[in-house]
Write a protein that holds these residues in place. Structure first.
Motif, PDB file in Angstrom:
ATOM      1  N   ALA A 223       0.824  -1.205   0.000  1.00 56.39           N
ATOM      2  CA  ALA A 223       0.000   0.000   0.000  1.00 56.39           C
ATOM      3  C   ALA A 223       0.863   1.261   0.000  1.00 56.39           C
ATOM      4  CB  ALA A 223      -0.949  -0.007   1.196  1.00 56.39           C
ATOM      5  N   ASP A 224       1.990   1.226   0.714  1.00 57.96           N
ATOM      6  CA  ASP A 224       2.913   2.367   0.701  1.00 57.96           C
ATOM      7  C   ASP A 224       3.445   2.617  -0.704  1.00 57.96           C
ATOM      8  OD1 ASP A 224       2.705   2.821   3.423  1.00 57.96           O
ATOM      9  OD2 ASP A 224       4.497   1.676   3.936  1.00 57.96           O
ATOM     10  N   MET A 225       3.916   1.554  -1.347  1.00 56.16           N
ATOM     11  CA  MET A 225       4.520   1.695  -2.674  1.00 56.16           C
ATOM     12  C   MET A 225       3.496   2.193  -3.684  1.00 56.16           C
ATOM     13  SD  MET A 225       7.711   0.549  -2.250  1.00 56.16           S
ATOM     14  CE  MET A 225       8.491  -0.428  -3.507  1.00 56.16           C
ATOM     15  N   LEU A 226       2.288   1.643  -3.625  1.00 55.17           N
ATOM     16  CA  LEU A 226       1.250   2.096  -4.539  1.00 55.17           C
ATOM     17  C   LEU A 226       0.835   3.530  -4.238  1.00 55.17           C
ATOM     18  CD1 LEU A 226      -0.971  -1.111  -4.760  1.00 55.17           C
ATOM     19  CD2 LEU A 226       0.612  -0.222  -6.479  1.00 55.17           C
ATOM     20  N   GLY A 227       0.780   3.862  -2.935  1.00 56.72           N
ATOM     21  CA  GLY A 227       0.450   5.232  -2.560  1.00 56.72           C
ATOM     22  C   GLY A 227       1.442   6.227  -3.133  1.00 56.72           C
ATOM     23  N   VAL A 228       2.713   5.884  -3.096  1.00 58.45           N
ATOM     24  CA  VAL A 228       3.757   6.724  -3.684  1.00 58.45           C
ATOM     25  C   VAL A 228       3.521   6.883  -5.181  1.00 58.45           C
ATOM     26  CG1 VAL A 228       6.198   6.708  -4.327  1.00 58.45           C
ATOM     27  CG2 VAL A 228       5.546   6.339  -1.955  1.00 58.45           C
ATOM     28  N   ARG A 229       3.199   5.782  -5.840  1.00 60.07           N
ATOM     29  CA  ARG A 229       2.961   5.852  -7.284  1.00 60.07           C
ATOM     30  C   ARG A 229       1.752   6.723  -7.608  1.00 60.07           C
ATOM     31  NH1 ARG A 229       1.536   0.386 -10.340  1.00 60.07           N
ATOM     32  NH2 ARG A 229       3.553  -0.197  -9.428  1.00 60.07           N
ATOM     33  N   TYR A 230       0.692   6.542  -6.838  1.00 63.90           N
ATOM     34  CA  TYR A 230      -0.537   7.293  -7.121  1.00 63.90           C
ATOM     35  C   TYR A 230      -0.318   8.794  -6.988  1.00 63.90           C
ATOM     36  CZ  TYR A 230      -3.004   2.776  -6.510  1.00 63.90           C
ATOM     37  OH  TYR A 230      -3.431   1.491  -6.611  1.00 63.90           O
ATOM     38  N   ILE A 231       0.324   9.222  -5.890  1.00 63.40           N
ATOM     39  CA  ILE A 231       0.457  10.669  -5.690  1.00 63.40           C
ATOM     40  C   ILE A 231       1.474  11.270  -6.654  1.00 63.40           C
ATOM     41  CG2 ILE A 231      -0.268  10.509  -3.283  1.00 63.40           C
ATOM     42  CD1 ILE A 231       2.631  11.135  -2.472  1.00 63.40           C
ATOM     43  N   THR A 232       2.458  10.472  -7.072  1.00 57.74           N
ATOM     44  CA  THR A 232       3.394  10.961  -8.081  1.00 57.74           C
ATOM     45  C   THR A 232       2.673  11.201  -9.396  1.00 57.74           C
ATOM     46  OG1 THR A 232       5.189   9.716  -7.038  1.00 57.74           O
ATOM     47  CG2 THR A 232       5.568  10.509  -9.280  1.00 57.74           C
ATOM     48  N   ASP A 233       1.800  10.273  -9.766  1.00 53.19           N
ATOM     49  CA  ASP A 233       1.040  10.428 -11.007  1.00 53.19           C
ATOM     50  C   ASP A 233       0.116  11.641 -10.953  1.00 53.19           C
ATOM     51  OD1 ASP A 233       2.253   8.184 -12.023  1.00 53.19           O
ATOM     52  OD2 ASP A 233       0.600   6.823 -11.580  1.00 53.19           O
ATOM     53  N   VAL A 234      -0.363  11.971  -9.750  1.00 49.25           N
ATOM     54  CA  VAL A 234      -1.226  13.143  -9.597  1.00 49.25           C
ATOM     55  C   VAL A 234      -0.417  14.432  -9.659  1.00 49.25           C
ATOM     56  CG1 VAL A 234      -2.720  14.369  -7.960  1.00 49.25           C
ATOM     57  CG2 VAL A 234      -3.006  11.912  -8.318  1.00 49.25           C
ATOM     58  N   GLY A 235       0.837  14.363  -9.201  1.00 51.79           N
ATOM     59  CA  GLY A 235       1.681  15.556  -9.248  1.00 51.79           C
ATOM     60  C   GLY A 235       2.245  15.993  -7.914  1.00 51.79           C
ATOM     61  N   TYR A 236       2.063  15.162  -6.863  1.00 50.94           N
ATOM     62  CA  TYR A 236       2.623  15.482  -5.554  1.00 50.94           C
ATOM     63  C   TYR A 236       3.988  14.836  -5.392  1.00 50.94           C
ATOM     64  CZ  TYR A 236      -1.949  17.231  -4.141  1.00 50.94           C
ATOM     65  OH  TYR A 236      -3.100  17.952  -4.054  1.00 50.94           O
ATOM     66  N   ASP A 237       4.830  15.485  -4.623  1.00 49.75           N
ATOM     67  CA  ASP A 237       6.173  14.968  -4.369  1.00 49.75           C
ATOM     68  C   ASP A 237       6.086  13.817  -3.368  1.00 49.75           C
ATOM     69  OD1 ASP A 237       8.828  14.499  -3.639  1.00 49.75           O
ATOM     70  OD2 ASP A 237       9.386  16.591  -3.927  1.00 49.75           O
ATOM     71  N   PRO A 238       6.440  12.602  -3.769  1.00 54.11           N
ATOM     72  CA  PRO A 238       6.284  11.443  -2.874  1.00 54.11           C
ATOM     73  C   PRO A 238       7.350  11.349  -1.795  1.00 54.11           C
ATOM     74  CG  PRO A 238       7.287  10.737  -4.908  1.00 54.11           C
ATOM     75  CD  PRO A 238       6.956  12.202  -5.087  1.00 54.11           C
ATOM     76  N   ARG A 239       8.329  12.217  -1.831  1.00 55.32           N
ATOM     77  CA  ARG A 239       9.384  12.155  -0.809  1.00 55.32           C
ATOM     78  C   ARG A 239       8.870  12.488   0.583  1.00 55.32           C
ATOM     79  NH1 ARG A 239      13.781  15.452  -4.375  1.00 55.32           N
ATOM     80  NH2 ARG A 239      11.831  16.516  -4.922  1.00 55.32           N
ATOM     81  N   VAL A 240       7.620  12.945   0.664  1.00 54.12           N
ATOM     82  CA  VAL A 240       7.026  13.227   1.974  1.00 54.12           C
ATOM     83  C   VAL A 240       6.539  11.957   2.663  1.00 54.12           C
ATOM     84  CG1 VAL A 240       6.287  15.510   1.193  1.00 54.12           C
ATOM     85  CG2 VAL A 240       4.696  13.574   1.044  1.00 54.12           C
ATOM     86  N   ALA A 241       6.456  10.847   1.939  1.00 52.29           N
ATOM     87  CA  ALA A 241       5.851   9.628   2.499  1.00 52.29           C
ATOM     88  C   ALA A 241       6.503   9.173   3.802  1.00 52.29           C
ATOM     89  CB  ALA A 241       5.866   8.507   1.458  1.00 52.29           C
ATOM     90  N   PRO A 242       7.830   9.126   3.902  1.00 52.46           N
ATOM     91  CA  PRO A 242       8.433   8.727   5.178  1.00 52.46           C
ATOM     92  C   PRO A 242       8.046   9.629   6.341  1.00 52.46           C
ATOM     93  CG  PRO A 242      10.049   8.609   3.413  1.00 52.46           C
ATOM     94  CD  PRO A 242       8.850   9.319   2.862  1.00 52.46           C
ATOM     95  N   GLN A 243       7.810  10.908   6.064  1.00 56.95           N
ATOM     96  CA  GLN A 243       7.405  11.834   7.121  1.00 56.95           C
ATOM     97  C   GLN A 243       6.026  11.464   7.676  1.00 56.95           C
ATOM     98  OE1 GLN A 243       7.744  15.809   5.443  1.00 56.95           O
ATOM     99  NE2 GLN A 243       9.617  15.234   4.371  1.00 56.95           N
ATOM    100  N   VAL A 244       5.158  10.977   6.803  1.00 56.27           N
ATOM    101  CA  VAL A 244       3.838  10.554   7.256  1.00 56.27           C
ATOM    102  C   VAL A 244       3.972   9.348   8.186  1.00 56.27           C
ATOM    103  CG1 VAL A 244       1.564   9.735   6.544  1.00 56.27           C
ATOM    104  CG2 VAL A 244       2.757  11.447   5.169  1.00 56.27           C
ATOM    105  N   LEU A 245       4.831   8.400   7.832  1.00 57.33           N
ATOM    106  CA  LEU A 245       5.040   7.236   8.694  1.00 57.33           C
ATOM    107  C   LEU A 245       5.534   7.644  10.075  1.00 57.33           C
ATOM    108  CD1 LEU A 245       6.705   4.602   6.322  1.00 57.33           C
ATOM    109  CD2 LEU A 245       4.286   4.939   6.840  1.00 57.33           C
ATOM    110  N   ASP A 246       6.345   8.701  10.121  1.00 55.06           N
ATOM    111  CA  ASP A 246       6.878   9.154  11.406  1.00 55.06           C
ATOM    112  C   ASP A 246       5.809   9.782  12.292  1.00 55.06           C
ATOM    113  OD1 ASP A 246       9.436   8.302  10.812  1.00 55.06           O
ATOM    114  OD2 ASP A 246      10.045  10.231   9.961  1.00 55.06           O
ATOM    115  N   LYS A 247       4.672  10.160  11.711  1.00 56.18           N
ATOM    116  CA  LYS A 247       3.630  10.852  12.474  1.00 56.18           C
ATOM    117  C   LYS A 247       2.501   9.940  12.927  1.00 56.18           C
ATOM    118  CE  LYS A 247       4.736  15.176  10.173  1.00 56.18           C
ATOM    119  NZ  LYS A 247       4.397  16.136   9.123  1.00 56.18           N
ATOM    120  N   ILE A 248       2.549   8.691  12.538  1.00 57.80           N
ATOM    121  CA  ILE A 248       1.507   7.760  12.960  1.00 57.80           C
ATOM    122  C   ILE A 248       2.087   6.773  13.962  1.00 57.80           C
ATOM    123  CG2 ILE A 248       0.174   7.976  10.840  1.00 57.80           C
ATOM    124  CD1 ILE A 248       1.472   5.409   9.868  1.00 57.80           C
TER     125      ILE A 248
END
Length: 294
Positions: A223-248
């Motif tokens: 789900a993480d890997m697909l989430g990165v792909r989805y937001i990249t395709d939309v136009g968001y920078d996926p490098r924020v993903a690890p920061q989200v993991l740190d907040k949960i």
């Protein structure tokens, strides 16, 4: 997002499940469809029919279901979750709801099931979590939204949930729970019958081994890997993903494994030039949440 596959029926980002309530909402319907409860030693005339009926029930539970049924199950789950003490009340704000649902459906169009209409609700809770429910329903807590620093982070949290629904992880969690229950019932009933060959029973277990035994962490990473792909395709920078993991709230061991897989994907698969991290919209939504929950 947590999956406790022996009894879990909902997927969520920070490893907490609401399995009991969802089980109550769905168990009777799934069991009725499969015919479970009518197949006992009393209701069958011989061991062969007992074995056949039980294994047919397992296969029916594990088989795919129409999207209309998945959607209906998700509606039942949503009602059960709202009825759960401490889950949180929905924040009823038109602008907030429109923003969340537009963003989720933009992401959803890039998913593996782009035809689903996703519905996202914000619930008032200090927990930092997002829940994925079969059929396209997502619940995200106000606590998580307020903890995020950018719209890209919000997009990833939602994309993780979209991925769990698009890849039917949330639905398969239900099937896994029910199939394990049926297999356990089958093993007890067949143990009380004589001269029953066990090859069919073993075959049924082996057929569903991958779904039943897939470790939670692998589904989280998917789900993480697909989430990165989805937001990249939309136009968001996926490098924020690890920061989200740190907040949960996830264990250090799980966080480490998920960080490793994310960093590998981010370093090898994506052209990250020109992607968006921040807009002013998230701050506006935070202000709406703070006002609505005073």
């Amino acid at each position: 997002m947590k999956i406790v596959y022996l009894c879990c029926t909902v997927l969520c980002l920070s490893c907490t499940s609401i399995d009991k309530e969802m089980d109550q909402a769905l168990n009777s319907d799934l069991v009725r469809k499969a015919g479970i409860g009518n197949t006992t030693a009393k209701s069958v005339s011989n061991a062969s029919s007992a074995s056949s009926s039980l294994l047919s029930s397992v296969k029916l539970i594990m088989s795919d279901i129409p999207y209309e049924d998945e959607r209906r199950y998700g509606e039942n789950v949503g009602l059960a979750m709202y009825a759960t003490p401490g889950f949180g009340e929905p924040i009823m704000n038109q602008e907030l709801g429109l923003y969340m649902n537009i963003l989720t459906n933009i992401i959803g169009r890039e998913s593996h099931r782009p035809g689903i209409i996703y519905h996202t609700a914000v619930v008032h809770s200090n927990e930092k979590n997002v829940y994925a429910v079969p059929g396209g329903f997502i619940f995200i807590t106000s606590g998580l939204i307020l903890a995020l620093d950018s719209e890209a982070e919000l997009a990833f949290a939602l994309a993780h949930a979209v991925a769990a629904i698009a890849k039917k992880q949330a639905l398969n969690a239900i099937k896994k729970s029910q199939s394990l229950r049926i297999l356990y019932q089958a093993s007890k009933e067949l143990a009380n019958l004589h001269d029953v060959p066990d090859k069919d029973f073993h075959k049924a277990v082996l057929e569903h081994k991958q779904m039943i035994l897939t470790p939670e962490i692998l589904l989280q990473q998917e789900a993480d890997m697909l989430g990165v792909r989805y937001i990249t395709d939309v136009g968001y920078d996926p490098r924020v993903a690890p920061q989200v993991l740190d907040k949960i709230s996830i264990s250090d061991a799980q966080k480490k494994k998920r960080h490793e897989s994310l960093q590998y994907a981010l370093s090898t698969e994506y052209d990250l030039d020109g992607l968006v991290v921040r807009t002013g919209r998230l701050q506006k939504m935070k202000n709406i949440i703070r006002t609505a929950t005073k």
